[in-house]
Design a protein around this motif. Sequence first.
Motif, PDB file in Angstrom:
ATOM      1  N   ALA A 146       0.864  -1.178   0.000  1.00 38.20           N
ATOM      2  CA  ALA A 146       0.000   0.000   0.000  1.00 38.20           C
ATOM      3  C   ALA A 146       0.909   1.239   0.000  1.00 38.20           C
ATOM      4  O   ALA A 146       2.034   1.159   0.470  1.00 38.20           O
ATOM      5  CB  ALA A 146      -0.877  -0.030   1.242  1.00 38.20           C
ATOM      6  N   PRO A 147       0.465   2.387  -0.463  1.00 41.93           N
ATOM      7  CA  PRO A 147      -0.865   2.661  -0.989  1.00 41.93           C
ATOM      8  C   PRO A 147      -1.042   2.363  -2.486  1.00 41.93           C
ATOM      9  O   PRO A 147      -2.151   2.493  -2.984  1.00 41.93           O
ATOM     10  CB  PRO A 147      -1.020   4.163  -0.757  1.00 41.93           C
ATOM     11  N   TYR A 148       0.018   1.921  -3.175  1.00 40.37           N
ATOM     12  CA  TYR A 148      -0.184   1.687  -4.610  1.00 40.37           C
ATOM     13  C   TYR A 148      -1.288   0.650  -4.842  1.00 40.37           C
ATOM     14  O   TYR A 148      -2.129   0.812  -5.724  1.00 40.37           O
ATOM     15  CB  TYR A 148       1.128   1.230  -5.275  1.00 40.37           C
ATOM     16  N   PRO A 235      -2.272   6.737   3.342  1.00 42.35           N
ATOM     17  CA  PRO A 235      -2.218   7.934   4.177  1.00 42.35           C
ATOM     18  C   PRO A 235      -3.135   9.052   3.695  1.00 42.35           C
ATOM     19  O   PRO A 235      -3.548   9.885   4.495  1.00 42.35           O
ATOM     20  CB  PRO A 235      -0.749   8.361   4.100  1.00 42.35           C
ATOM     21  N   PRO A 241       0.851   3.197   5.739  1.00 34.84           N
ATOM     22  CA  PRO A 241       1.455   2.215   4.831  1.00 34.84           C
ATOM     23  C   PRO A 241       2.481   1.316   5.522  1.00 34.84           C
ATOM     24  O   PRO A 241       2.711   0.182   5.091  1.00 34.84           O
ATOM     25  CB  PRO A 241       2.118   3.077   3.760  1.00 34.84           C
ATOM     26  N   ILE A 242       3.108   1.798   6.590  1.00 31.42           N
ATOM     27  CA  ILE A 242       4.106   0.987   7.285  1.00 31.42           C
ATOM     28  C   ILE A 242       3.417  -0.164   8.027  1.00 31.42           C
ATOM     29  O   ILE A 242       3.943  -1.272   8.094  1.00 31.42           O
ATOM     30  CB  ILE A 242       4.900   1.854   8.288  1.00 31.42           C
ATOM     31  N   GLN A 245       3.112  -3.047   5.810  1.00 33.07           N
ATOM     32  CA  GLN A 245       4.359  -3.815   5.619  1.00 33.07           C
ATOM     33  C   GLN A 245       4.606  -4.763   6.796  1.00 33.07           C
ATOM     34  O   GLN A 245       5.011  -5.906   6.611  1.00 33.07           O
ATOM     35  CB  GLN A 245       5.543  -2.862   5.432  1.00 33.07           C
TER      36      GLN A 245
ATOM     37  N   LEU B 132       4.689   4.769  -2.411  1.00 32.46           N
ATOM     38  CA  LEU B 132       6.045   4.531  -1.929  1.00 32.46           C
ATOM     39  C   LEU B 132       7.053   4.699  -3.056  1.00 32.46           C
ATOM     40  O   LEU B 132       6.813   4.289  -4.187  1.00 32.46           O
ATOM     41  CB  LEU B 132       6.184   3.102  -1.404  1.00 32.46           C
ATOM     42  N   THR B 147       8.159   7.621   1.798  1.00 30.93           N
ATOM     43  CA  THR B 147       6.841   7.109   2.136  1.00 30.93           C
ATOM     44  C   THR B 147       5.884   8.267   2.374  1.00 30.93           C
ATOM     45  O   THR B 147       6.223   9.179   3.127  1.00 30.93           O
ATOM     46  CB  THR B 147       6.941   6.259   3.416  1.00 30.93           C
ATOM     47  N   PRO B 148       4.705   8.225   1.748  1.00 34.97           N
ATOM     48  CA  PRO B 148       3.766   9.320   1.981  1.00 34.97           C
ATOM     49  C   PRO B 148       3.359   9.359   3.448  1.00 34.97           C
ATOM     50  O   PRO B 148       3.103   8.326   4.064  1.00 34.97           O
ATOM     51  CB  PRO B 148       2.566   8.959   1.094  1.00 34.97           C
ATOM     52  N   VAL B 150       5.203   9.997   5.960  1.00 36.47           N
ATOM     53  CA  VAL B 150       6.284   9.677   6.898  1.00 36.47           C
ATOM     54  C   VAL B 150       7.468  10.578   6.571  1.00 36.47           C
ATOM     55  O   VAL B 150       7.825  10.730   5.410  1.00 36.47           O
ATOM     56  CB  VAL B 150       6.707   8.198   6.771  1.00 36.47           C
TER      57      VAL B 150
END
Lengths: 547, 301
Positions: A146-148, A235, A241-242, A245, B132, B147-148, B150
């Motif tokens: 994410a976010p893709y 986001p 997004p982290i 992961q 990303l 990273t968006p 972050v």
Amino acid sequence: MTVAALSQPNFFQAKKGIASWLFTLDHKRIGLLYLYSIGFFFIVAAGLGVLMRLELLNPGRDLIDAQTYNQVFTLHGVIMIFLFIIPSIPAVFGNFALPLLLGTDDVAFPKLNLISWWLYVIGALFALFTLFYGDGPADTGWTFYAPYSVRTGTNVSMTVMAAFVLGFSSILTGLNFIVTIHRLKTPGMGFNQMPLFAWSLYATAWIQLLATPIIGITLLMIVAERVLGIGLFDPSIGGDPILYQHLFWIYSHPAVYIMALPAMGIVSEVIPTFAQRTIFGYKAIAYSSMAIAFVGYFVWGHHMFTSGMSGPAGFIFSILTFFVAIPTAVKVFNWVATLYKGSISIEVPLLFALAFIFNFSIGGLTGLVLGALATDVHVHDTHFVVAHFHYVMFGGAGFAFFGALHYWFPKIWGKMYNKAMANLAFILLFIGFNLTYFPMLIVGIMGMPRRYYDYLPEFHEMNMLSTFGSWIMITGLIIMIINLVVSKQRGAKVSGNPWNGITLDWQTSSPPPLHNFDKMPVLPEGGPYNYPDAISTHEEKEKKDDE
Amino acid sequence: MNASNFVEGVDFTMYLILGISVFFLVGITAVMIYFLFRYRKKNNPVATNITHNNKLEVIWTVVPTILVVIMFYYGWAEYKPMLRAPKGAMEIEAIGQMWKWTFVYPDGKMSDSLVVPLDKPVKLNLVSKDVLHALYIPAFRVKQDVTPGVNNMMWFTAQKLGTYDLFCAEYCGQLHSYMLSTVTVLESSDYNTWLVTQPDLSDEHPGLTILKKNACLSCHSRDGTRLVGPSFKGLLGRNEVVIRDGNETELMVDRDYIIESIKIPNAAIVKGYLQGLMISYETTVSDEEIDQIINYLESLK
Ligand code: HEM
Ligand SMILES: [Cu+2]
Ligand SMILES: [Cu+2]
């Protein structure tokens, strides 16, 4: 001329007709259903792999455009991971051989076993379905980052649902094996008399059972975000997004052991049989499987060293990663030591097992480069990683799968393949494999990122070599498959025990009868690999007396 | 001199690990092949059952343990300095967006490729406008995800004049492999001259500046070439077949359609292009800016 062995029809003859296969409850037939379906998807995905290599032969466009390339590596990755390598050894050879190795007549829950296979088929159809409607198969990579993955217009939801369903298939297989191993071992067989393949399936099954639900829920979260717009990982709508992961790798790192442990189990069966002596360090191998499965849960962060992870987190994930390397190294030493003072027949299954040790060592050793923080920063997300995981999953687990196929082929069909052809296929595969992936290690250290449709001219030579390698490899694969298919029809008949093995699977006829054993199998005296014809050394006897 | 301050430490760790690895790989393979032939059935008709050997097993557990701790240590020691930039480092903002890098220097100048002065610590503040990305300079041995949402950073001191590759290393969609740029290292004095001679952005049509700043031009050409999205050339007033709610309709591109395409890009997609590739710029591009963009597009006949 003894005909006594023909007392019962074998499991092929026991029932006839298509329905007797599609709805069979026999673990051997379910193993074969898996073999054919998994084999089919492996061939498809290998074709996609060769297509990518062709595209990468030269910089710029050779065959396909960038968007197609991205969809191809995603589909290749998804098929190879979820439809080939995760189910491969457990679903095919676990199903076929585990009850035989334990001296029992089936797995604990035969109906659940059949459901697992059907779930596999449904998941596979979902994945194929993405090819034929909308904007085509997902273009996110098999990691669905994410976010893709939330934003792209391709069929991510369907692909992710495929992985979700396949996850259930894996969970049910794991559950089945755990119960089978606890409840159905033949009388007199304790955990420490169990063949090592059973041990490795046991460790694997716990990972399948405990880790797979995490990927299931994570993938559902992606669908929820795409369809309902709930901000979980993107986001721009309040997600993180982290977090994605972390959730992804909490499953997907242990999944590496779902691929590797059963392969190690195969090697632990094959080497003693062809060395005609006991395995060196039975307990070390058995318990290190459990140790790897356990510690393997706590190292997922090594996939995220460049994500902005804090220093202390990096420190812990890195050092734990190095600790998993130790039991793995110990196993390698044990296998090599098992050749010592053996009486070795160099047959194709043994060659695959030794090739496993070589390739898997390269996979593991390059893993050290990725586990060390400073070097990972440089090679993370480059072709070095692509080479590393192909060495582990293909050169390791894939080769073990082929080894198992050649090992139990005479048990399954009661016939022998053409050994000269099998040797030729092996040699081409081994050379082709290394020629394909070794240059990727180099081009990765030079700095070529992965998932690159196009690349700078300085990376050209290595990419060319790699593509040449893929041609040799695919030739080997084709020869291997043709040889096995033809031999299954026309191969020479063999006895129940052509390799002179002493595990229980070799105590029944080939192909085995429907209920596996005509008469109770006899446990070998003094452990599953204690070859009666081999000498027991004097010191060894003394040690045993001490214990 | 190495290209950056990190090269020495990273390469040392790499050689250390690869050295140990090659030693073990060659050793294991040689022993394996030797045993294979020495103990063939022909040479050794009767095998010996050796179940274990405590001394040997302790050795081959302890030795790898020591070795992996050493490897871990160097990996950590050479990585730790990457985590914190020295005080007084020059700060440059590095903006990643599908599929273009933009660098913003302390005095507000911008460029597509990174230029840094020699021997001066440079800290890159990493900003993503969409998905990303990862900023990777192989010659400097540095990489960090962009990273968006972050605020990541990376830093280095360039130690050798020259131009080096700069890649996007985290997959970011269709043109990921074209999201590349360069780093040029200049003498301090040359760097200052370069900065001054950078074309002043105010000479440009303000609409074009906005298009550049938001990387619109990596997908929409100004000369009619087909990229990821339709070209801007002659866009206003053009007739397009679009897909809206699954139905094909034809429309003439006007002000309203352009505003809609910027704010809700996936509401209507020109036939033949992929859905979902463009994100909404509702929050990033203001209404006045949209006016300027439209004003600029009018000039692109
Ligand atoms: C014929 C054999 C194969 C060939 C020629 C091949 C080739 C490739 C190539 C060229 C890539 C893409 C590299 C990139 O652009 O990043 C790739 C990716 C990948 N391969 Fe293979 N491969 C083969 C077999 C396998 C096997 C057996 C497995 C697993 C068991 C596997 C798993 C993967 C995975 C997981 C990816 C990553 C996809 C992604 O980036 O999302 N491959 N392979
Ligand atoms: Cu991992
Ligand atoms: Cu990218």
